[in-house]
Write an enzyme that holds these catalytic residues in place. Structure first.
Site, mmCIF file in Angstrom:
data_model
loop_
_atom_site.group_PDB
_atom_site.id
_atom_site.type_symbol
_atom_site.label_atom_id
_atom_site.label_comp_id
_atom_site.label_asym_id
_atom_site.label_seq_id
_atom_site.Cartn_x
_atom_site.Cartn_y
_atom_site.Cartn_z
ATOM 1 N N ASN A 82 -10.001 0.042 -0.497
ATOM 2 C CA ASN A 82 -8.532 0.110 -0.433
ATOM 3 C C ASN A 82 -7.964 -0.479 -1.726
ATOM 4 O O ASN A 82 -8.034 -1.697 -1.926
ATOM 5 C CB ASN A 82 -8.055 -0.674 0.796
ATOM 6 C CG ASN A 82 -6.550 -0.611 0.981
ATOM 7 O OD1 ASN A 82 -5.821 -0.215 0.068
ATOM 8 N ND2 ASN A 82 -6.086 -1.020 2.146
ATOM 9 N N CYS A 91 0.817 -1.229 0.000
ATOM 10 C CA CYS A 91 0.000 0.000 0.000
ATOM 11 C C CYS A 91 0.848 1.276 0.000
ATOM 12 O O CYS A 91 0.368 2.341 -0.361
ATOM 13 C CB CYS A 91 -0.949 0.017 1.187
ATOM 14 S SG CYS A 91 -2.199 -1.256 1.047
ATOM 15 N N HIS A 128 -3.287 7.561 1.721
ATOM 16 C CA HIS A 128 -3.676 6.222 1.276
ATOM 17 C C HIS A 128 -5.081 5.960 1.814
ATOM 18 O O HIS A 128 -5.377 6.238 2.979
ATOM 19 C CB HIS A 128 -2.685 5.199 1.818
ATOM 20 C CG HIS A 128 -3.124 3.784 1.610
ATOM 21 N ND1 HIS A 128 -3.584 3.332 0.398
ATOM 22 C CD2 HIS A 128 -3.187 2.722 2.474
ATOM 23 C CE1 HIS A 128 -3.906 2.054 0.513
ATOM 24 N NE2 HIS A 128 -3.673 1.662 1.758
HETATM 25 N N1 ACO Z 1 -18.653 -7.857 9.009
HETATM 26 C C1 ACO Z 1 -19.060 -8.043 10.278
HETATM 27 N N2 ACO Z 1 -18.190 -8.291 11.280
HETATM 28 C C2 ACO Z 1 -16.887 -8.344 10.978
HETATM 29 C C3 ACO Z 1 -16.399 -8.139 9.678
HETATM 30 C C4 ACO Z 1 -17.348 -7.912 8.664
HETATM 31 N N3 ACO Z 1 -16.991 -7.692 7.384
HETATM 32 N N4 ACO Z 1 -15.060 -8.246 9.691
HETATM 33 C C5 ACO Z 1 -14.694 -8.490 10.954
HETATM 34 N N5 ACO Z 1 -15.795 -8.553 11.739
HETATM 35 C C6 ACO Z 1 -15.868 -8.804 13.183
HETATM 36 C C7 ACO Z 1 -14.650 -9.518 13.711
HETATM 37 O O1 ACO Z 1 -14.785 -10.919 13.505
HETATM 38 C C8 ACO Z 1 -14.686 -9.150 15.174
HETATM 39 O O2 ACO Z 1 -15.626 -9.984 15.804
HETATM 40 P P1 ACO Z 1 -15.331 -10.578 17.275
HETATM 41 O O3 ACO Z 1 -15.202 -9.364 18.152
HETATM 42 O O4 ACO Z 1 -16.535 -11.408 17.537
HETATM 43 O O5 ACO Z 1 -14.051 -11.337 17.140
HETATM 44 C C9 ACO Z 1 -15.262 -7.734 15.169
HETATM 45 O O6 ACO Z 1 -15.875 -7.564 13.890
HETATM 46 C C10 ACO Z 1 -14.225 -6.645 15.401
HETATM 47 O O7 ACO Z 1 -13.109 -6.903 14.567
HETATM 48 P P2 ACO Z 1 -11.869 -5.931 14.524
HETATM 49 O O8 ACO Z 1 -10.857 -6.462 13.563
HETATM 50 O O9 ACO Z 1 -11.403 -5.646 15.930
HETATM 51 O O10 ACO Z 1 -12.567 -4.611 13.939
HETATM 52 P P3 ACO Z 1 -11.953 -3.175 13.716
HETATM 53 O O11 ACO Z 1 -12.803 -2.164 14.362
HETATM 54 O O12 ACO Z 1 -10.480 -3.146 14.015
HETATM 55 O O13 ACO Z 1 -12.116 -2.956 12.145
HETATM 56 C C11 ACO Z 1 -10.793 -3.119 10.134
HETATM 57 C C12 ACO Z 1 -11.547 -3.857 11.259
HETATM 58 C C13 ACO Z 1 -11.797 -2.345 9.306
HETATM 59 C C14 ACO Z 1 -10.067 -4.161 9.303
HETATM 60 C C15 ACO Z 1 -9.762 -2.135 10.739
HETATM 61 O O14 ACO Z 1 -9.033 -2.773 11.751
HETATM 62 C C16 ACO Z 1 -8.811 -1.577 9.717
HETATM 63 O O15 ACO Z 1 -9.178 -0.863 8.824
HETATM 64 N N6 ACO Z 1 -7.504 -1.834 9.883
HETATM 65 C C17 ACO Z 1 -6.484 -1.276 9.022
HETATM 66 C C18 ACO Z 1 -6.449 -1.924 7.696
HETATM 67 C C19 ACO Z 1 -5.420 -1.170 6.890
HETATM 68 O O16 ACO Z 1 -5.257 0.018 7.012
HETATM 69 N N7 ACO Z 1 -4.659 -1.814 6.078
HETATM 70 C C20 ACO Z 1 -3.631 -0.974 5.496
HETATM 71 C C21 ACO Z 1 -2.896 -1.356 4.544
HETATM 72 S S1 ACO Z 1 -3.542 -2.620 3.507
HETATM 73 C C22 ACO Z 1 -2.169 -3.177 2.605
HETATM 74 O O17 ACO Z 1 -1.040 -2.837 2.844
HETATM 75 C C23 ACO Z 1 -2.407 -4.203 1.567
#
Ligand code: ACO
Length: 323
Positions: free
Chosen positions: A280, A114, A250
């Site tokens: 993304n 990314c 990004h």
């Molecule tokens: N729908 C419903 N529930 C979901 C989904 C979904 N699509 N995906 C995950 N959940 C659930 C999880 O299973 C978890 O459930 P649990 O508590 O029962 O275990 C709950 O939601 C919370 O999950 P988290 O991962 O803690 O959620 P978070 O608030 O952190 O959001 C996200 C997740 C959107 C992925 C976030 O962490 C994020 O954006 N992280 C950064 C990603 C990023 O920036 N990547 C950058 C570079 S990408 C690259 O380099 C290729």
């Protein structure tokens, strides 16, 4: 006199197929509301069957060349930022070179996930500044839809496909911070964080693999590292956050974008946001956002822009430029 790499043209390409969040509700335990509230994403584009990264990169490049009023014959080098090249080799960049009908110069890929476009821009700037090239096409293009695990709701709803391109052109500047073009760059990586974000396959492991991400861990690193690299680049350019007209980040998650702007002390009115429409798109996200920001009338000549990105590696960095 200082040789500056100035943006002479910009363009993008998005595949035709648009997938709204609601489409995932049929196959996954997820909702439009969850995806929107956790990531800010509403829809994304997916490449058609047979539509490759180099195809999309070429279309974005053609749009950037048209915007610059140039043809492929005017270009000395092509740098493509991608983690999803058509083939293991040759590079996507040489495929773009052929599709543009360009038979001179040189072309190569940069792989920093990314953060790829920031890395590519920084390298292209060095080519121009050192006199190795006068005009460079810098492209970010990805087909992340090809490396999704469609059963993993925590990743497959977040990514999209697309391409963005710009033409960098050598121009004389004064060496002061009011010059047009790239004013400063900052690149970083820390391979100890490999397990936070990776694809579990590759040539030497004999399968293409799927993207794996510990999203909440990546999130923890993102805001702090992005604000810090932006600060470093601005300092190198002898500028401060007060001088910034636009942050073009990004586009991974609206909450990371908001958190970084806040840490930099800048309001969201100064941020170009496209994550709702593109998801993304990895290395394509910054040139896509720059191109959309220009076509919306947000980015204007003379504006001071900070781009920043973080991704697999971890790799992160930023570029300060004057449009
Ligand atoms: N729908 C419903 N529930 C979901 C989904 C979904 N699509 N995906 C995950 N959940 C659930 C999880 O299973 C978890 O459930 P649990 O508590 O029962 O275990 C709950 O939601 C919370 O999950 P988290 O991962 O803690 O959620 P978070 O608030 O952190 O959001 C996200 C997740 C959107 C992925 C976030 O962490 C994020 O954006 N992280 C950064 C990603 C990023 O920036 N990547 C950058 C570079 S990408 C690259 O380099 C290729």
């Amino acid at each position: 006199m200082t040789r500056r790499a100035v943006i002479a043209g910009i363009g993008h390409y998005l595949p035709e197929r648009i997938v709204e969040n609601a489409e995932f509700e049929a196959t996954l335990d997820t909702t439009d509301e969850w995806i929107r509230s956790r990531s800010g994403i509403e829809r994304r584009h997916f490449a058609a069957e047979g539509e490759t990264t180099s195809n999309m990169a070429t279309k974005a490049a053609q749009n950037a060349l048209a915007d610059a009023g140039l043809s492929a014959d005017d270009i000395d080098a092509i740098v493509v930022a991608t983690s999803t090249a058509d083939l293991t080799f040759p590079s996507a960049a040489t495929m773009v070179q052929a599709q543009l009908g360009m038979t001179r110069g040189f072309a190569f890929d940069v792989q920093a996930v990314c953060a790829g476009f920031v890395y590519a821009l920084s390298n292209a700037n060095a080519l121009v500044a050192s006199g190795q090239a006068n005009r460079v096409l810098v492209i970010g293009a990805e087909t992340f839809s090809k490396i999704m695990d469609w059963t993993d709701r925590s990743t497959c709803v977040l990514f999209g496909d697309g391409a963005g391109a710009l033409v960098l052109e050598a121009q004389d500047g004064t060496g002061q911070s009011d010059d047009r073009g790239i004013l400063a760059t900052d690149l970083n990586s820390d391979g100890r964080y490999k397990d936070l974000l990776y694809v579990d396959g590759g040539v030497s492991t004999q399968n293409t693999g799927h993207l794996r991400m510990q999203g909440n861990q990546v999130f923890r690193h993102a805001v702090e590292k992005l604000a810090s690299t932006a600060h470093t680049s601005l300092e190198r350019a002898e500028l401060s956050a007060d001088d910034v007209d636009w942050i073009v980040p990004h586009q991974a998650n609206i909450r990371i974008i908001q958190g970084t702007a806040k840490k930099m002390g800048l309001p969201m009115e100064k941020v170009v946001v496209t994550v709702q429409d593109h998801g993304n798109t990895s290395a394509a996200s910054i040139p896509l956002a720059l191109s959309v920001g220009k076509s919306r009338g947000q980015i204007k000549p003379g504006d001071l822009i900070v781009t920043e990105a973080i991704g697999g590696g971890l790799a992160w960095g930023s570029v300060v430029l004057r449009w």
